[in-house]
Design an enzyme around this catalytic site. Structure first.
Site, PDB file in Angstrom:
ATOM      1  N   CYS A 140       0.874  -1.177   0.000  1.00 20.86           N
ATOM      2  CA  CYS A 140       0.000   0.000   0.000  1.00 20.86           C
ATOM      3  C   CYS A 140       0.911   1.227   0.000  1.00 20.86           C
ATOM      4  O   CYS A 140       2.132   1.104   0.179  1.00 20.86           O
ATOM      5  CB  CYS A 140      -0.920  -0.012   1.216  1.00 20.86           C
ATOM      6  N   HIS A 141       0.320   2.370  -0.244  1.00 19.47           N
ATOM      7  CA  HIS A 141       1.106   3.605  -0.385  1.00 19.47           C
ATOM      8  C   HIS A 141       0.524   4.712   0.473  1.00 19.47           C
ATOM      9  O   HIS A 141      -0.647   4.673   0.850  1.00 19.47           O
ATOM     10  CB  HIS A 141       1.085   4.090  -1.845  1.00 19.47           C
ATOM     11  N   ARG A 163      12.959  -0.460  -3.366  1.00 22.20           N
ATOM     12  CA  ARG A 163      12.203  -0.857  -4.555  1.00 22.20           C
ATOM     13  C   ARG A 163      12.966  -0.423  -5.794  1.00 22.20           C
ATOM     14  O   ARG A 163      13.392   0.733  -5.904  1.00 22.20           O
ATOM     15  CB  ARG A 163      10.842  -0.191  -4.533  1.00 22.20           C
ATOM     16  N   HIS A 199       3.082  -7.540  -7.889  1.00 27.78           N
ATOM     17  CA  HIS A 199       1.922  -7.855  -8.728  1.00 27.78           C
ATOM     18  C   HIS A 199       2.189  -9.026  -9.689  1.00 27.78           C
ATOM     19  O   HIS A 199       1.829  -8.981 -10.880  1.00 27.78           O
ATOM     20  CB  HIS A 199       1.466  -6.616  -9.507  1.00 27.78           C
ATOM     21  N   ASP A 242      -2.850  -2.521  -2.388  1.00 27.45           N
ATOM     22  CA  ASP A 242      -2.400  -1.513  -3.358  1.00 27.45           C
ATOM     23  C   ASP A 242      -3.138  -0.188  -3.195  1.00 27.45           C
ATOM     24  O   ASP A 242      -3.098   0.678  -4.077  1.00 27.45           O
ATOM     25  CB  ASP A 242      -2.496  -2.007  -4.803  1.00 27.45           C
TER      26      ASP A 242
HETATM   27  C1  0GY Z   1       1.484   0.148  -7.798  1.00 27.74           C
HETATM   28  C2  0GY Z   1       1.054   0.965  -8.847  1.00 27.74           C
HETATM   29  C3  0GY Z   1       1.605   1.818  -9.694  1.00 27.74           C
HETATM   30  C4  0GY Z   1       2.431   2.908  -9.348  1.00 27.74           C
HETATM   31  C5  0GY Z   1       3.491   2.835  -8.567  1.00 27.74           C
HETATM   32  O1  0GY Z   1       5.498   3.704  -7.845  1.00 27.74           O
HETATM   33  C6  0GY Z   1       4.426   3.949  -8.390  1.00 27.74           C
HETATM   34  O2  0GY Z   1       4.113   5.059  -8.776  1.00 27.74           O
HETATM   35  O3  0GY Z   1       3.779   1.738  -7.943  1.00 27.74           O
HETATM   36  C7  0GY Z   1       1.230   1.675 -11.078  1.00 27.74           C
HETATM   37  O4  0GY Z   1       0.859   2.683 -11.697  1.00 27.74           O
HETATM   38  O5  0GY Z   1       1.288   0.556 -11.604  1.00 27.74           O
HETATM   39  O6  0GY Z   1       0.978   0.265  -6.692  1.00 27.74           O
HETATM   40  O7  0GY Z   1       2.330  -0.695  -7.977  1.00 27.74           O
END
Ligand code: 0GY
Length: 296
Positions: free
Chosen positions: A35-36, A127, A184, A252
């Site tokens: 998650c972010h 990452r 993913h 996510d």
């Molecule tokens: C994800 C999704 C994305 C973006 C990022 O680092 C990022 O900006 O991971 C995506 O657009 O696929 O959560 O992996």
């Protein structure tokens, strides 16, 4: 605000405002391992090097979602829109205490002192992003150098790439000296069956490299059919069945760059029993595996 930012803002969907309660009850101590946090921009501005501008999605909203979904912990992954500035991530980790760990993105000239500070904040991995729409390319020797440095801290590597790039990346992935977690599932093309040579190459990579793990995440991102993600389930279930001790699950949230639909996070939790079909597999996927990797 630049014209680029306005266009990107217009392309990005807001995360679901009120996800439903899932029917599946995760086991005690379950971890959302992908998650972010985004901003809020007023406190943590987005990086100039970003390729998209997200909606603000801060730590308080993330922790409220964790509780609402019946989860206990988060692994927060630095996203490309914050570039090499891990301040929002560190702030969220400090607020969460022992309930979160982090995956940082670092520049090639990061100092040992900076890595040490990230480690103390709860970062346990870096990452490496190979997705061309998200980042400018970093030479592999630069990543290998960073990998050697973070190995000394006991960290691991998270890699993000698209299925079309897997074949060329295999020699690089095999050189990495730590545990390697693939985001993913390597983003399989789900219009091709699990048995197709492309996904079989990913399976073969995991079968021949015991340090390689996979996140069985993002049905909402990989699906062509849409919810309830029937077309993605076989890919995730195959990996859980073959490698039950090397898989991770996550929401996510807040789902950056989603263009077709914005998932209800309750639906994503209800995918879990369809991909991890026994209590033992659910316990490994949601608790034992992430705890071993991020909390031990
Ligand atoms: C994800 C999704 C994305 C973006 C990022 O680092 C990022 O900006 O991971 C995506 O657009 O696929 O959560 O992996």
């Amino acid at each position: 605000m630049t014209q680029k930012t306005q266009i990107m803002d217009a392309e990005w969907m807001e995360f679901h405002p009120s996800p439903r309660k899932p029917e599946f009850q995760p086991p005690k101590g379950a971890v959302d391992a992908h998650c972010h946090v985004f901003g809020p921009a007023a406190d943590f501005p987005y990086a100039d090097m970003r390729k998209y501008t997200p909606c603000d999605a801060g730590k308080k909203q993330l922790f409220a979602l964790r509780d609402h979904l019946g989860l206990s912990r988060n692994v927060i992954v630095q996203a490309s829109c914050h570039g090499y500035d891990n301040a929002a991530l560190v702030d969220a980790l400090e607020c969460a205490g022992d309930l979160a760990r982090g995956v940082a993105v670092v520049s090639p000239d990061v100092t040992d002192a900076e890595l040490g500070a990230l480690d103390r904040a709860g970062v346990r991995a870096v990452r490496f992003n190979f997705v061309k729409r998200l980042v400018d390319a970093t030479p592999q020797h630069v990543f290998l150098d960073i990998a050697k440095r973070v190995k000394k801290l006991g960290w691991h590597i998270v890699v993000y790439f698209e299925a079309a790039d897997l074949h060329d990346l295999v020699p690089f992935l095999k050189q990495l000296p730590t545990t390697v977690v693939v985001d993913h599932m390597g983003r399989p093309d789900v219009s091709k069956p699990v048995e197709h040579a492309d996904f079989q190459e990913f399976i073969m990579l995991m079968a021949t490299s015991e340090n390689i793990w996979a996140k069985v995440t993002c049905p909402e991102r990989l699906t062509i059919a849409g919810p309830p993600y029937d077309d993605v389930i076989p890919f995730a279930r195959t990996l859980v069945d073959l490698f039950p001790t090397r898989v991770l699950w996550g929401t996510d949230w807040p789902h950056p760059n989603m263009k077709s639909h914005m998932p209800d996070d309750g639906n994503l939790v209800d995918v879990i029993p369809r991909i991890a079909t026994t209590v033992e597999k659910q316990q490994a996927l949601l608790v034992d595996n992430p705890m071993r990797l991020y909390w031990s």
